[in-house]
Write a protein that holds these residues in place. Sequence first.
Motif: not given
Length: 297
Positions: A128, A189, A204, A274, A280, A283
Amino acid sequence: MQEKTIAIYGREFNASVLPYVEQLFAYLKENKVQVYIHSDFYNFLKKQINCPSGWLLYYSHVDLPTNIQFLLSLGGDGTMLSAVSQVRDSGIPIAGINFGRLGFLAAIHKTQMIEALDAIFAGRYQLQHRELLEVTGSDQKIFGEENFALNDITVFRHDTSSMITVNAVLNGELLNAYWADGIIIATPTGSTAYSLSCGGPIMMPGSGNFVITPIAPHNLNVRPIIISADSELELEIESRTEKYILSCDSKSDTLSTTTKLKIRRAPFRVNLIRLEKDSYFSTLREKLLWGLDVRNY
């Protein structure tokens, strides 16, 4: 067969996780992995456990070998943020084993690290690409060569209960004069970190945006705003104490209001490892309990 070569980075942690560190070291020795370990972390560990012989030390990003397959971060999300300063613009991927609490960035649980390492060495993972922010000062060099942030850059009031005024200019045009405790400029992030707790949106990774989130604004109609990652933001701060605090991920400094700031996308990205089973949104659901409703269970 290609030689397995990795780097290990970490900071001091609770002794309760030392058995997992010993398990990791035994695995690396058994699989004949060449290891470069950060010198400060090694000095901490050798007082706690028996460290394998034959490992090589590195002291900073300057002498970190470029031929390593990935850097393994041992700790929590804060350690992962600090690990970014180790790889910088080298392109070396980072994998994080979570010895902390949340584990949003350090996504590999300590009980699953052997399985995860087997998958990584077998190539069963994805990279990522994460954008970073860069901050510069008008009259001084801020944070030296570490003026970049994976999560966020924050301006906050210093030594006063009074609010500050943050005059924000976006791409040469006045955006707003924020009358607040401060503002957060976050990457996708970092949108799930401090910005989220102040009412900012979740973004995202790879969305090509940053978000500006005010901290306790006096005007309730001043809301977070998403901006293009290609934008350039200039900040001028007014404060009764003529000082303010600037943080850049885990780094912070006290600056004079005479120092104006320029914030933009950093000239490099970092690569996070990842595993194939991770996503994502899974998570978000697992770590942040996103969308959790007891009526569904």
